[in-house]
Design a protein around this motif. Structure first.
Motif, PDB file in Angstrom:
ATOM      1  N   PRO A 217       0.837  -1.213   0.000  1.00 37.60           N
ATOM      2  CA  PRO A 217       0.000   0.000   0.000  1.00 37.60           C
ATOM      3  C   PRO A 217       0.866   1.255   0.000  1.00 37.60           C
ATOM      4  CG  PRO A 217      -0.852  -1.596   1.550  1.00 37.60           C
ATOM      5  CD  PRO A 217       0.474  -2.128   1.068  1.00 37.60           C
ATOM      6  N   GLY A 218       0.516   2.191  -0.861  1.00 43.39           N
ATOM      7  CA  GLY A 218       1.258   3.442  -0.960  1.00 43.39           C
ATOM      8  C   GLY A 218       2.405   3.400  -1.941  1.00 43.39           C
TER       9      GLY A 218
ATOM     10  N   PRO B 132       3.254   2.319  -9.305  1.00 42.14           N
ATOM     11  CA  PRO B 132       2.790   3.354 -10.231  1.00 42.14           C
ATOM     12  C   PRO B 132       1.283   3.561 -10.102  1.00 42.14           C
ATOM     13  CG  PRO B 132       3.088   1.273 -11.375  1.00 42.14           C
ATOM     14  CD  PRO B 132       3.579   1.056  -9.975  1.00 42.14           C
ATOM     15  N   ALA B 133       0.831   4.691 -10.549  1.00 39.71           N
ATOM     16  CA  ALA B 133      -0.608   4.967 -10.569  1.00 39.71           C
ATOM     17  C   ALA B 133      -1.247   4.133 -11.672  1.00 39.71           C
ATOM     18  CB  ALA B 133      -0.860   6.446 -10.807  1.00 39.71           C
ATOM     19  N   ALA B 134      -2.451   3.670 -11.403  1.00 37.73           N
ATOM     20  CA  ALA B 134      -3.211   2.921 -12.401  1.00 37.73           C
ATOM     21  C   ALA B 134      -4.635   3.450 -12.407  1.00 37.73           C
ATOM     22  CB  ALA B 134      -3.201   1.431 -12.061  1.00 37.73           C
ATOM     23  N   LYS B 135      -5.209   3.540 -13.574  1.00 37.08           N
ATOM     24  CA  LYS B 135      -6.568   4.068 -13.699  1.00 37.08           C
ATOM     25  C   LYS B 135      -7.563   2.959 -13.361  1.00 37.08           C
ATOM     26  CE  LYS B 135      -9.220   7.003 -16.682  1.00 37.08           C
ATOM     27  NZ  LYS B 135      -8.812   8.385 -16.717  1.00 37.08           N
ATOM     28  N   VAL B 136      -8.524   3.283 -12.473  1.00 30.97           N
ATOM     29  CA  VAL B 136      -9.600   2.362 -12.121  1.00 30.97           C
ATOM     30  C   VAL B 136     -10.911   3.135 -12.136  1.00 30.97           C
ATOM     31  CG1 VAL B 136      -8.146   0.861 -10.684  1.00 30.97           C
ATOM     32  CG2 VAL B 136      -9.369   2.768  -9.638  1.00 30.97           C
ATOM     33  N   SER B 137     -11.992   2.409 -12.195  1.00 26.51           N
ATOM     34  CA  SER B 137     -13.303   3.029 -12.148  1.00 26.51           C
ATOM     35  C   SER B 137     -13.946   2.669 -10.818  1.00 26.51           C
ATOM     36  CB  SER B 137     -14.159   2.512 -13.304  1.00 26.51           C
ATOM     37  OG  SER B 137     -15.474   3.014 -13.187  1.00 26.51           O
ATOM     38  N   VAL B 138     -14.394   3.675 -10.083  1.00 22.21           N
ATOM     39  CA  VAL B 138     -15.085   3.451  -8.814  1.00 22.21           C
ATOM     40  C   VAL B 138     -16.364   4.271  -8.802  1.00 22.21           C
ATOM     41  CG1 VAL B 138     -12.967   2.962  -7.504  1.00 22.21           C
ATOM     42  CG2 VAL B 138     -13.847   5.290  -7.612  1.00 22.21           C
ATOM     43  N   SER B 139     -17.307   3.826  -8.007  1.00 21.78           N
ATOM     44  CA  SER B 139     -18.550   4.579  -7.842  1.00 21.78           C
ATOM     45  C   SER B 139     -18.539   5.231  -6.473  1.00 21.78           C
ATOM     46  CB  SER B 139     -19.753   3.646  -7.965  1.00 21.78           C
ATOM     47  OG  SER B 139     -19.789   3.068  -9.244  1.00 21.78           O
ATOM     48  N   LEU B 140     -18.785   6.521  -6.437  1.00 21.11           N
ATOM     49  CA  LEU B 140     -18.827   7.284  -5.192  1.00 21.11           C
ATOM     50  C   LEU B 140     -20.154   8.015  -5.112  1.00 21.11           C
ATOM     51  CD1 LEU B 140     -15.272   8.897  -5.365  1.00 21.11           C
ATOM     52  CD2 LEU B 140     -15.940   6.891  -4.043  1.00 21.11           C
ATOM     53  N   ARG B 141     -20.586   8.289  -3.906  1.00 19.01           N
ATOM     54  CA  ARG B 141     -21.806   9.070  -3.742  1.00 19.01           C
ATOM     55  C   ARG B 141     -21.569  10.507  -4.204  1.00 19.01           C
ATOM     56  NH1 ARG B 141     -21.162   6.278   0.341  1.00 19.01           N
ATOM     57  NH2 ARG B 141     -22.220   5.599   2.113  1.00 19.01           N
TER      58      ARG B 141
ATOM     59  N   ARG C  88     -12.747  20.669  -1.961  1.00 15.32           N
ATOM     60  CA  ARG C  88     -11.508  20.741  -1.182  1.00 15.32           C
ATOM     61  C   ARG C  88     -10.269  20.851  -2.052  1.00 15.32           C
ATOM     62  NH1 ARG C  88     -11.296  19.942   4.019  1.00 15.32           N
ATOM     63  NH2 ARG C  88     -13.177  19.354   5.102  1.00 15.32           N
ATOM     64  N   VAL C  89     -10.210  20.050  -3.125  1.00 11.20           N
ATOM     65  CA  VAL C  89      -8.951  19.940  -3.862  1.00 11.20           C
ATOM     66  C   VAL C  89      -9.073  20.245  -5.342  1.00 11.20           C
ATOM     67  CG1 VAL C  89      -7.991  18.269  -2.239  1.00 11.20           C
ATOM     68  CG2 VAL C  89      -9.226  17.443  -4.239  1.00 11.20           C
ATOM     69  N   GLY C  90     -10.276  20.476  -5.823  1.00 10.45           N
ATOM     70  CA  GLY C  90     -10.457  20.710  -7.251  1.00 10.45           C
ATOM     71  C   GLY C  90     -10.415  19.399  -8.021  1.00 10.45           C
ATOM     72  N   ALA C  91     -10.751  19.479  -9.288  1.00 12.69           N
ATOM     73  CA  ALA C  91     -10.815  18.275 -10.110  1.00 12.69           C
ATOM     74  C   ALA C  91      -9.441  17.649 -10.313  1.00 12.69           C
ATOM     75  CB  ALA C  91     -11.457  18.598 -11.462  1.00 12.69           C
TER      76      ALA C  91
ATOM     77  N   ALA D 232      -5.450  12.075  -6.254  1.00 13.41           N
ATOM     78  CA  ALA D 232      -4.486  12.041  -5.157  1.00 13.41           C
ATOM     79  C   ALA D 232      -5.198  12.028  -3.806  1.00 13.41           C
ATOM     80  CB  ALA D 232      -3.539  13.235  -5.245  1.00 13.41           C
ATOM     81  N   TYR D 233      -6.274  12.780  -3.704  1.00 14.82           N
ATOM     82  CA  TYR D 233      -7.042  12.834  -2.456  1.00 14.82           C
ATOM     83  C   TYR D 233      -7.653  11.472  -2.142  1.00 14.82           C
ATOM     84  CZ  TYR D 233     -10.248  14.738   1.063  1.00 14.82           C
ATOM     85  OH  TYR D 233     -10.926  15.006   2.226  1.00 14.82           O
ATOM     86  N   VAL D 234      -8.282  10.862  -3.142  1.00 22.47           N
ATOM     87  CA  VAL D 234      -8.906   9.548  -2.949  1.00 22.47           C
ATOM     88  C   VAL D 234      -7.840   8.496  -2.660  1.00 22.47           C
ATOM     89  CG1 VAL D 234     -10.259   7.734  -4.070  1.00 22.47           C
ATOM     90  CG2 VAL D 234     -10.953  10.132  -4.286  1.00 22.47           C
ATOM     91  N   ASP D 235      -6.712   8.550  -3.364  1.00 23.40           N
ATOM     92  CA  ASP D 235      -5.627   7.595  -3.132  1.00 23.40           C
ATOM     93  C   ASP D 235      -5.122   7.693  -1.699  1.00 23.40           C
ATOM     94  OD1 ASP D 235      -3.758   5.594  -4.247  1.00 23.40           O
ATOM     95  OD2 ASP D 235      -2.244   7.134  -3.861  1.00 23.40           O
TER      96      ASP D 235
END
Length: 96
Positions: free
Chosen positions: A10-11, A14-23, A33-36, A41-44
């Motif tokens: 964990p941590g 490399p970064a990898a693109k994934v699809s997640v569903s958030l409310r 808070r952080v802009g688009a 980075a915020y979610v990670d």
């Protein structure tokens, strides 16, 4: 979702693109808070903190299974210490 060929802790990795569903409310709050551009980075970072908490909880449960529950007096002492540290003047936000 494609997984990297080797495993990373964990941590790390490399970064990898994934699809997640958030409310929708969570998406809005993060963007405010952080802009688009800072969203990933915020979610990670949030995921990494949650993994750390999960691992800590597992370690605490294993410790209690081996040694018995933590006495309430120590729990109270730890809670009081946490409150003192959290309210320390050097950790408070300054106005202006």
């Amino acid at each position: 979702m494609s997984m990297p060929e080797r495993e990373f802790a964990p941590g790390d990795g490399p970064a990898a693109k994934v699809s997640v569903s958030l409310r929708a409310g969570n998406i809005r709050a993060v963007k405010e808070r952080v802009g688009a551009r800072g969203f990933s980075a915020y979610v990670d970072a949030a995921v990494e903190r949650q993994i750390e908490r999960d691992l800590l909880e597992e370690a605490l449960q294993e410790n209690e299974a081996a040694s018995g529950p933590i006495p309430q007096s120590l729990r109270d002492e730890a809670a009081a210490l946490f409150r003192r540290v959290r309210s320390a003047p050097e950790l408070q936000e300054e106005d202006g």
